[in-house]
Design an enzyme around this catalytic site. Structure first.
Site, PDB file in Angstrom:
ATOM      1  N   LYS A  22     -12.683  -3.328   2.812  1.00 44.09           N
ATOM      2  CA  LYS A  22     -12.222  -3.960   1.830  1.00 44.09           C
ATOM      3  C   LYS A  22     -12.932  -5.052   1.256  1.00 44.09           C
ATOM      4  O   LYS A  22     -14.011  -5.343   1.587  1.00 44.09           O
ATOM      5  CB  LYS A  22     -10.989  -4.842   2.489  1.00 44.09           C
ATOM      6  CG  LYS A  22      -9.770  -5.213   1.642  1.00 44.09           C
ATOM      7  CD  LYS A  22      -8.769  -4.087   1.663  1.00 44.09           C
ATOM      8  CE  LYS A  22      -7.719  -4.141   0.785  1.00 44.09           C
ATOM      9  NZ  LYS A  22      -6.453  -3.257   0.846  1.00 44.09           N
ATOM     10  N   GLY A  53      11.902  -5.676  -3.931  1.00 43.95           N
ATOM     11  CA  GLY A  53      10.542  -5.560  -4.860  1.00 43.95           C
ATOM     12  C   GLY A  53      11.204  -4.571  -5.753  1.00 43.95           C
ATOM     13  O   GLY A  53      12.045  -3.555  -5.600  1.00 43.95           O
ATOM     14  N   GLY A  98       8.032  -3.408  -8.038  1.00 42.30           N
ATOM     15  CA  GLY A  98       6.671  -2.929  -8.517  1.00 42.30           C
ATOM     16  C   GLY A  98       6.733  -1.582  -8.179  1.00 42.30           C
ATOM     17  O   GLY A  98       7.429  -0.471  -7.979  1.00 42.30           O
ATOM     18  N   ASN A  99       5.190  -1.197  -8.140  1.00 40.75           N
ATOM     19  CA  ASN A  99       4.808   0.206  -8.103  1.00 40.75           C
ATOM     20  C   ASN A  99       5.356   1.147  -6.883  1.00 40.75           C
ATOM     21  O   ASN A  99       5.919   2.102  -7.030  1.00 40.75           O
ATOM     22  CB  ASN A  99       3.133   0.246  -7.827  1.00 40.75           C
ATOM     23  CG  ASN A  99       2.724   1.679  -7.651  1.00 40.75           C
ATOM     24  OD1 ASN A  99       2.375   1.870  -6.489  1.00 40.75           O
ATOM     25  ND2 ASN A  99       2.556   2.155  -8.839  1.00 40.75           N
TER      26      ASN A  99
HETATM   27  P1  NAD Z   1       3.588  -4.890  -7.243  1.00 41.24           P
HETATM   28  O1  NAD Z   1       2.884  -6.212  -7.476  1.00 41.24           O
HETATM   29  O2  NAD Z   1       3.687  -3.788  -8.217  1.00 41.24           O
HETATM   30  O3  NAD Z   1       5.258  -5.299  -7.064  1.00 41.24           O
HETATM   31  C1  NAD Z   1       5.581  -6.269  -6.336  1.00 41.24           C
HETATM   32  C2  NAD Z   1       7.027  -6.465  -6.319  1.00 41.24           C
HETATM   33  O4  NAD Z   1       7.531  -7.348  -5.504  1.00 41.24           O
HETATM   34  C3  NAD Z   1       7.359  -6.926  -7.823  1.00 41.24           C
HETATM   35  O5  NAD Z   1       8.725  -6.093  -8.401  1.00 41.24           O
HETATM   36  C4  NAD Z   1       7.899  -8.404  -7.473  1.00 41.24           C
HETATM   37  O6  NAD Z   1       8.606  -8.927  -8.578  1.00 41.24           O
HETATM   38  C5  NAD Z   1       8.255  -8.425  -6.289  1.00 41.24           C
HETATM   39  N1  NAD Z   1       8.657  -9.477  -5.542  1.00 41.24           N
HETATM   40  C6  NAD Z   1       7.634 -10.378  -5.324  1.00 41.24           C
HETATM   41  N2  NAD Z   1       8.122 -11.440  -4.731  1.00 41.24           N
HETATM   42  C7  NAD Z   1       9.297 -11.049  -4.172  1.00 41.24           C
HETATM   43  C8  NAD Z   1      10.465 -11.789  -3.637  1.00 41.24           C
HETATM   44  N3  NAD Z   1      10.184 -13.198  -3.179  1.00 41.24           N
HETATM   45  N4  NAD Z   1      11.460 -11.293  -3.642  1.00 41.24           N
HETATM   46  C9  NAD Z   1      11.846 -10.220  -4.240  1.00 41.24           C
HETATM   47  N5  NAD Z   1      10.721  -9.306  -4.957  1.00 41.24           N
HETATM   48  C10 NAD Z   1       9.384 -10.025  -4.781  1.00 41.24           C
HETATM   49  O7  NAD Z   1       2.991  -4.434  -5.817  1.00 41.24           O
HETATM   50  P2  NAD Z   1       2.892  -3.033  -5.156  1.00 41.24           P
HETATM   51  O8  NAD Z   1       1.931  -2.256  -5.603  1.00 41.24           O
HETATM   52  O9  NAD Z   1       4.427  -2.469  -5.384  1.00 41.24           O
HETATM   53  O10 NAD Z   1       3.012  -3.412  -3.808  1.00 41.24           O
HETATM   54  C11 NAD Z   1       4.157  -4.009  -3.092  1.00 41.24           C
HETATM   55  C12 NAD Z   1       3.666  -4.067  -1.413  1.00 41.24           C
HETATM   56  O11 NAD Z   1       3.175  -2.918  -1.007  1.00 41.24           O
HETATM   57  C13 NAD Z   1       2.528  -4.924  -1.135  1.00 41.24           C
HETATM   58  O12 NAD Z   1       2.643  -5.442   0.116  1.00 41.24           O
HETATM   59  C14 NAD Z   1       1.253  -4.058  -1.105  1.00 41.24           C
HETATM   60  O13 NAD Z   1       0.070  -4.760  -0.321  1.00 41.24           O
HETATM   61  C15 NAD Z   1       1.868  -2.662  -0.474  1.00 41.24           C
HETATM   62  N6  NAD Z   1       1.013  -1.541  -0.950  1.00 41.24           N
HETATM   63  C16 NAD Z   1       0.700  -1.206  -2.120  1.00 41.24           C
HETATM   64  C17 NAD Z   1       0.472   0.290  -2.177  1.00 41.24           C
HETATM   65  C18 NAD Z   1       0.533   0.906  -3.663  1.00 41.24           C
HETATM   66  O14 NAD Z   1      -0.109   1.772  -3.595  1.00 41.24           O
HETATM   67  N7  NAD Z   1       0.588   0.052  -4.729  1.00 41.24           N
HETATM   68  C19 NAD Z   1       0.023   0.889  -1.115  1.00 41.24           C
HETATM   69  C20 NAD Z   1       0.224   0.321   0.170  1.00 41.24           C
HETATM   70  C21 NAD Z   1       0.558  -0.925   0.229  1.00 41.24           C
END
Ligand code: NAD
Length: 429
Positions: A107, A219, A221-222
């Site tokens: 990391k 959530g 997000g992605n």
């Molecule tokens: P992102 O930033 O695209 O989305 C995060 C989402 O969570 C957003 O919709 C945000 O509004 C929401 N959020 C934040 N605080 C919140 C709360 N208190 N209540 C409700 N919603 C809330 O992030 P992502 O890429 O979707 O990642 C989400 C999680 O998945 C993280 O823990 C990340 O480490 C993990 N993750 C992501 C990936 C990836 O490929 N993107 C891979 C492995 C793990």
């Protein structure tokens, strides 16, 4: 030691110690795995747009590379610390091992709020990060990728800088690149789709009918967006709510619709930070509830896909008795106290480092395609992802069943076992 007194690295070590104590790994080997193999801490002087030099601090940690080159993202975050990076690097070792991809765990990070930088400053910072570590990373050594605060464009700059220094085009030095410079089709959807592949297998195991099932997601997000799309498209199930955090009113909200949300529509009214437009959602008939409402919904599956530490000892009792599966899309969404409650209630948990491994599996595919200089079509990527994560899921389930273990412990047992085996075979221990 109470878990909330620990920093991220101490917590990762604590988790490792707890599971290692249940295995027959000897204490000397444990001591090796409790610490990263290598860590780099360096300064990155950047010429800012105002002509002045500003010094940033960067890190790269390689926790373990016994099974292959270290692999893991680079975070640009104002509160980044070496200990956070160490913890994340260790978790990557277990994630690549449980997914059984031939990579280790690493990391990186920079202490910076990227939203305060211009495009040019970001580019110079990315190139500066590579200038400091390029000797110690690379396709056969350690392969970085995007994470919190970094983007595919930044990966393109980093790959370009690495290629210039190495003297040849080296796309597999960095993954998570845009499609135009060696990125992989399917990477955007990979994590969310992988979450749903795991849910499908869990339902098969529990003899639940996916087409009659319902889910609530935290959530949007992605990860959450593509989990919501795949839950309907690939399983025929219904997602009845998603939630998100709104930076304007600094609150989180749950967006619900009894007949099921339309994930593509919600995506069209969501900004780049995953915040859904409340006015448009309301007009389209969505009820807007408190941010915690998702957790108490009467559904079959809960998918925490936002943040760490969301299901706690304090709120786990709010989970409806109908819930059979928790699929951890986010990293670390369930605290150890909540884990104990869920276990006692017999809720089937798909642990984070298995459930969200679709992203790193697809990153591995990106490197494979770069090395072959031949690119798979979208369906081929998602099909291979499904095969890989399904196999990983069943490996964990089999160990959990055989050893009468919780899924999380079974996943750790497999991952640590694979890393120790590689270290033994290589004569390190
Ligand atoms: P992102 O930033 O695209 O989305 C995060 C989402 O969570 C957003 O919709 C945000 O509004 C929401 N959020 C934040 N605080 C919140 C709360 N208190 N209540 C409700 N919603 C809330 O992030 P992502 O890429 O979707 O990642 C989400 C999680 O998945 C993280 O823990 C990340 O480490 C993990 N993750 C992501 C990936 C990836 O490929 N993107 C891979 C492995 C793990």
């Amino acid at each position: 030691m109470p878990v909330n007194y620990l920093n991220a690295f101490e917590m990762a070590q604590h988790q490792f110690d707890a599971i290692a104590a249940k295995t027959n790994i000897d204490s000397e080997v444990r001591e090796v795995l409790r610490y990263p193999e290598r860590e780099f801490r360096f300064q990155i002087p950047v010429r800012m747009d105002n002509g002045k030099i500003r010094v940033f601090f960067g890190f790269r940690v390689q926790h373990n590379d016994a099974r292959g080159p270290a692999k893991g993202g680079i975070r640009f975050a104002a509160n980044e610390t070496l200990d956070t990076v160490r913890a994340l690097a260790m978790w990557m070792t277990w994630k690549t091992a449980v997914a059984d991809i031939p990579l280790g765990g690493g990391k990186g990070g920079v202490v910076v709020d990227p939203s305060t930088l211009s495009v040019g400053e970001k580019e110079r910072l990315c190139r500066g990060w590579i200038d400091q570590v390029w000797h110690d990373i690379g396709p056969r050594v350690d392969v970085p990728a995007p994470d919190v605060g970094t983007t595919p464009q930044m990966m393109a700059w980093m790959m370009d800088e690495y290629s210039k220094l190495a003297g040849h085009y080296s796309p597999s030095a960095i993954t998570g690149k845009p499609l135009g410079v060696g990125g992989s089709l399917g990477r955007t959807e990979a994590t969310g789709y992988g979450v749903v592949d795991c849910i499908r297998e869990a339902m098969r195991h529990l003899r639940l009918k996916p087409e009659n099932s319902t889910a609530a997601i935290q959530g949007f997000g992605n990860v959450a967006q593509y989990a919501a799309i795949a839950f309907k498209k690939n399983l025929g199930g219904k997602v009845i709510c998603v939630s998100c955090y709104d930076g304007n009113d600094k609150e989180s909200h749950t967006f619900s619709r009894k007949e099921g949300i339309d994930a593509e529509f919600l995506q069209s009214i969501t900004d780049q930070y995953g915040a859904i437009d409340k006015t448009e959602a309301k007009e389209a008939g969505y009820a807007i509830e408190d941010g915690n409402a998702w957790l108490a919904k009467k559904v079959d599956v809960l998918i925490p896909a936002a943040l760490e530490g969301q299901i706690t000892g304090d709120n786990a009792h709010n989970i409806d008795p109908q819930v059979r599966i928790i699929a951890e899309g986010a990293n670390g969404p369930t605290t150890p106290e909540a884990d104990a409650v869920l276990m006692q209630r017999g809720i089937f948990n798909i642990p984070d480092f298995l459930c969200n491994s679709g992203g790193v599996i697809c990153s591995y595919f990106e490197g494979v395609q770069n090395d072959m200089n031949y690119y798979w079509d979208h369906d081929a990527v998602l099909r291979r992802l499904d095969q890989k994560i399904t196999k990983a899921f069943h490996g964990v389930l089999e160990t959990a069943t055989k050893k009468d273990m919780h899924m999380r412990d079974a996943a750790y047992t497999i991952a640590i076992g694979r890393v120790v085996e590689a270290m033994e075979l290589r004569g390190w221990i």
